[in-house]
Scaffold this active site. Structure first.
Site, mmCIF file in Angstrom:
data_model
loop_
_atom_site.group_PDB
_atom_site.id
_atom_site.type_symbol
_atom_site.label_atom_id
_atom_site.label_comp_id
_atom_site.label_asym_id
_atom_site.label_seq_id
_atom_site.Cartn_x
_atom_site.Cartn_y
_atom_site.Cartn_z
ATOM 1 N N GLU A 124 4.199 -6.318 1.622
ATOM 2 C CA GLU A 124 3.675 -6.760 0.243
ATOM 3 C C GLU A 124 3.697 -5.535 -0.555
ATOM 4 O OE1 GLU A 124 -0.135 -8.489 0.926
ATOM 5 O OE2 GLU A 124 0.562 -9.998 2.161
ATOM 6 N N ARG A 155 -5.549 3.346 -15.823
ATOM 7 C CA ARG A 155 -5.684 4.112 -14.530
ATOM 8 C C ARG A 155 -6.490 5.382 -14.794
ATOM 9 N NH1 ARG A 155 -2.233 5.453 -11.412
ATOM 10 N NH2 ARG A 155 -3.467 4.385 -9.498
ATOM 11 N N CYS A 165 -12.637 3.695 -28.913
ATOM 12 C CA CYS A 165 -13.876 4.368 -29.328
ATOM 13 C C CYS A 165 -14.798 4.506 -27.875
ATOM 14 C CB CYS A 165 -14.611 3.461 -30.388
ATOM 15 S SG CYS A 165 -13.785 3.540 -31.686
ATOM 16 N N GLU A 166 -14.301 5.405 -26.898
ATOM 17 C CA GLU A 166 -14.953 5.669 -25.857
ATOM 18 C C GLU A 166 -14.464 7.126 -25.213
ATOM 19 O OE1 GLU A 166 -16.065 3.294 -22.801
ATOM 20 O OE2 GLU A 166 -15.598 1.436 -23.825
ATOM 21 N N TYR A 218 0.654 -1.512 -12.371
ATOM 22 C CA TYR A 218 -0.898 -1.580 -12.484
ATOM 23 C C TYR A 218 -1.086 -0.861 -13.926
ATOM 24 C CZ TYR A 218 -0.958 -2.616 -7.709
ATOM 25 O OH TYR A 218 -0.967 -3.305 -6.407
ATOM 26 N N GLY A 246 0.731 -1.186 -0.142
ATOM 27 C CA GLY A 246 -0.069 0.103 0.012
ATOM 28 C C GLY A 246 0.761 1.329 -0.060
ATOM 29 N N ARG A 301 3.357 -1.513 -5.701
ATOM 30 C CA ARG A 301 3.419 -0.126 -6.695
ATOM 31 C C ARG A 301 4.986 0.647 -6.164
ATOM 32 N NH1 ARG A 301 -1.182 3.035 -7.959
ATOM 33 N NH2 ARG A 301 -2.236 1.775 -6.406
HETATM 34 N N1 LLP Z 1 -1.175 -7.249 -0.882
HETATM 35 C C1 LLP Z 1 -2.523 -7.195 -1.116
HETATM 36 C C2 LLP Z 1 -3.281 -8.215 -0.532
HETATM 37 C C3 LLP Z 1 -3.181 -6.416 -2.222
HETATM 38 O O1 LLP Z 1 -4.401 -6.557 -2.471
HETATM 39 C C4 LLP Z 1 -2.428 -5.462 -2.835
HETATM 40 C C5 LLP Z 1 -2.908 -4.552 -3.976
HETATM 41 C C6 LLP Z 1 -0.990 -5.274 -2.553
HETATM 42 C C7 LLP Z 1 -0.540 -6.276 -1.527
HETATM 43 C C8 LLP Z 1 -0.189 -4.323 -3.098
HETATM 44 O O2 LLP Z 1 -0.438 -2.928 -3.132
HETATM 45 P P1 LLP Z 1 0.412 -1.715 -3.542
HETATM 46 O O3 LLP Z 1 1.954 -1.946 -2.547
HETATM 47 O O4 LLP Z 1 0.813 -1.853 -4.887
HETATM 48 O O5 LLP Z 1 -0.315 -0.558 -3.157
HETATM 49 N N2 LLP Z 1 -5.153 -1.342 -9.713
HETATM 50 C C9 LLP Z 1 -4.935 -0.015 -8.688
HETATM 51 C C10 LLP Z 1 -4.365 -0.771 -7.497
HETATM 52 C C11 LLP Z 1 -5.056 -1.936 -6.692
HETATM 53 C C12 LLP Z 1 -4.370 -2.540 -5.690
HETATM 54 C C13 LLP Z 1 -4.967 -4.024 -5.487
HETATM 55 N N3 LLP Z 1 -4.063 -4.601 -4.278
HETATM 56 C C14 LLP Z 1 -4.466 1.117 -8.954
HETATM 57 O O6 LLP Z 1 -3.908 0.993 -10.429
HETATM 58 O O7 LLP Z 1 -4.151 1.957 -8.335
#
Ligand code: LLP
Length: 413
Positions: free
Chosen positions: A272, A311, A341-342, A369, A238, A275
């Site tokens: 975890e 995104r 086409c959107e 992403y 996150g 991003r």
């Molecule tokens: N762990 C779990 C259980 C998750 O569901 C996620 C992301 C992460 C770790 C990694 O999160 P990060 O460190 O990347 O924030 N598509 C969206 C983001 C969706 C994130 C889903 N889960 C975007 O483009 O912003």
């Protein structure tokens, strides 16, 4: 390092983006290997000698070369499907360093994960716990489990990527977690190894992380009193990145804060990040096909679209857009749009750019992403992906072909 300008031209490490466009065409995702390594090392070294495992969230960017790079650095992985597990294995990652998250693990996926002896299942419901138990029994195995707790904190991020509120589908309600651990401890086919949470993505405020961590530590206290010992505590992912003007918590400060929350405990810490490891290591390289004067605005129509990078369309997300070569002409405001086409097919709105038709643009912060959420909408072929290592380019995914696009389809006679 990473993306830099030399004589007015944008480079990835020591390679001019214009030379990549010339050799591989556009649209193309370009990643800096040095940035990937640097970001991983920031998280990893912040733990000093405290036992830990960085589990890269595969969903952010599952290209085999990227997974392989992290595996070589010693990384673990956070997966959410059997497909992601198979990618980790194909890329040389270790199942024993892989945690399996997600609310809807199928029987086949659980079997696959047990067969490969993953580090643990991050269990998201009592029904899932029972399913894992039954499958483990039938395979005469013991399944390592960790309960993903929903700490009910507001991550203060975009509602689509917030996951730690009780209104979200993720995790087990905080109040029910102890009961589930109790249930697990009575089942010999389950082995309790950890506790887990993940409250959302692109968090810029450190406070929600701290709130979640203290709620988790409260549970660890209670579990200890119940005689349930854990090997690890997984604080999820996150950590946000800078897309525009955000000032997210640094990996180092984030890790220090987590370790401070442990207090007297000595558990291994898992995180975890997705991003924060790959987001700013990648750009989407695209070319302007047409400049068009609309009734009340100008459009730069590019060869990348919402199917390549969704995104902006999906979350109204900002990605900085820069010309690859600077021009000394009067800048104008453009909506940067794709051929799909959107009306939602935009990569940026009202951007001030000094550009001409045929110019190359870089859509920044697209390493996470981006390609992983791409699709073939409008029967568009997905982009190539390049990894740059100093002055060398590696084609880590070739551009899709029409034959690959229709592979698997057949006529109904
Ligand atoms: N762990 C779990 C259980 C998750 O569901 C996620 C992301 C992460 C770790 C990694 O999160 P990060 O460190 O990347 O924030 N598509 C969206 C983001 C969706 C994130 C889903 N889960 C975007 O483009 O912003």
């Amino acid at each position: 390092m990473g993306f830099n300008r030399q004589n007015g031209e944008l480079y990835c490490e020591s390679v001019a983006l214009s030379s990549i466009a010339q050799e591989y065409g556009t649209p193309t995702y370009v990643y800096s290997r040095a940035t990937l390594i640097e970001q991983y090392n920031l998280f990893n070294s912040a733990f000093h000698d405290h036992p830990h495992l960085v589990c890269y969230a595969v969903k952010a960017n599952p290209n085999l070369a990227i997974l392989n790079q992290f595996a070589r650095l010693g990384s673990g992985f956070d997966i959410v499907s059997g497909g992601e597990l198979q990618r980790v294995l194909a890329a040389g990652g270790q199942a024993g360093k892989t945690v399996f998250s997600g609310v809807g693990k199928s029987e086949d996926e659980i079997r696959l994960a047990l067969n490969h002896d993953i580090l643990c299942f991050n269990v998201e419901s009592s029904e899932e716990l029972l399913r894992i138990d039954a499958i483990a029994q039938s395979m005469k195995k013991q399944a390592p489990i960790s309960i993903r707790v929903n700490p009910d904190v507001d991550a203060k991020t975009h509602p689509h990527i917030s996951t730690g509120l009780k209104s979200n589908k993720f995790g087990v309600p905080w109040q029910e977690a102890l009961q589930l651990y109790q249930q697990a401890s009575n089942r010999p086919a389950l082995r309790t190894v950890g506790i887990d949470c993940h409250i959302g993505s692109q968090l810029t405020d450190p406070l929600p992380f701290a709130e979640a961590a203290s709620r988790i530590m409260e549970l660890v206290d209670n579990l200890g009193r119940m005689g349930i010992q854990l090997d690890h505590i997984d604080f999820g992912g996150g950590v946000g990145i800078r897309y525009k003007e955000e000032a997210p918590i640094s990996p180092t400060d984030y890790v220090s804060a987590l370790m401070a929350h442990l207090g007297k405990y000595k558990h291994q810490i898992l995180i975890e990040p997705g991003r924060a490891l790959v987001g700013n290591s990648g750009i989407l390289l695209t070319r302007i096909e047409y400049l068009k004067q609309g009734e009340d605005r100008r459009f730069a129509i590019i060869d990348a679209a919402m199917n390549d990078l969704i995104r902006p369309a999906l979350y109204d997300a900002w990605h900085t857009i820069e010309p690859v070569r600077e021009r000394s002409i009067m800048p104008r405001h453009y909506d940067v749009v794709g051929p799909v086409c959107e009306s939602g097919d935009f990569l940026g709105k009202n951007r001030l750019l000094s550009v001409e038709t045929g110019d190359l643009l870089a859509i920044l912060s697209s390493g996470a992403y981006g390609m992983s959420m791409s699709s073939n909408y409008n029967s568009r072929l997905r982009p190539a992906e390049i990894m740059v290592d100093n002055d060398t380019c590696f084609l880590i995914r070739k551009r899709e072909t029409f034959n690959e696009l229709i592979q698997g389809e057949s006529l109904a006679p």
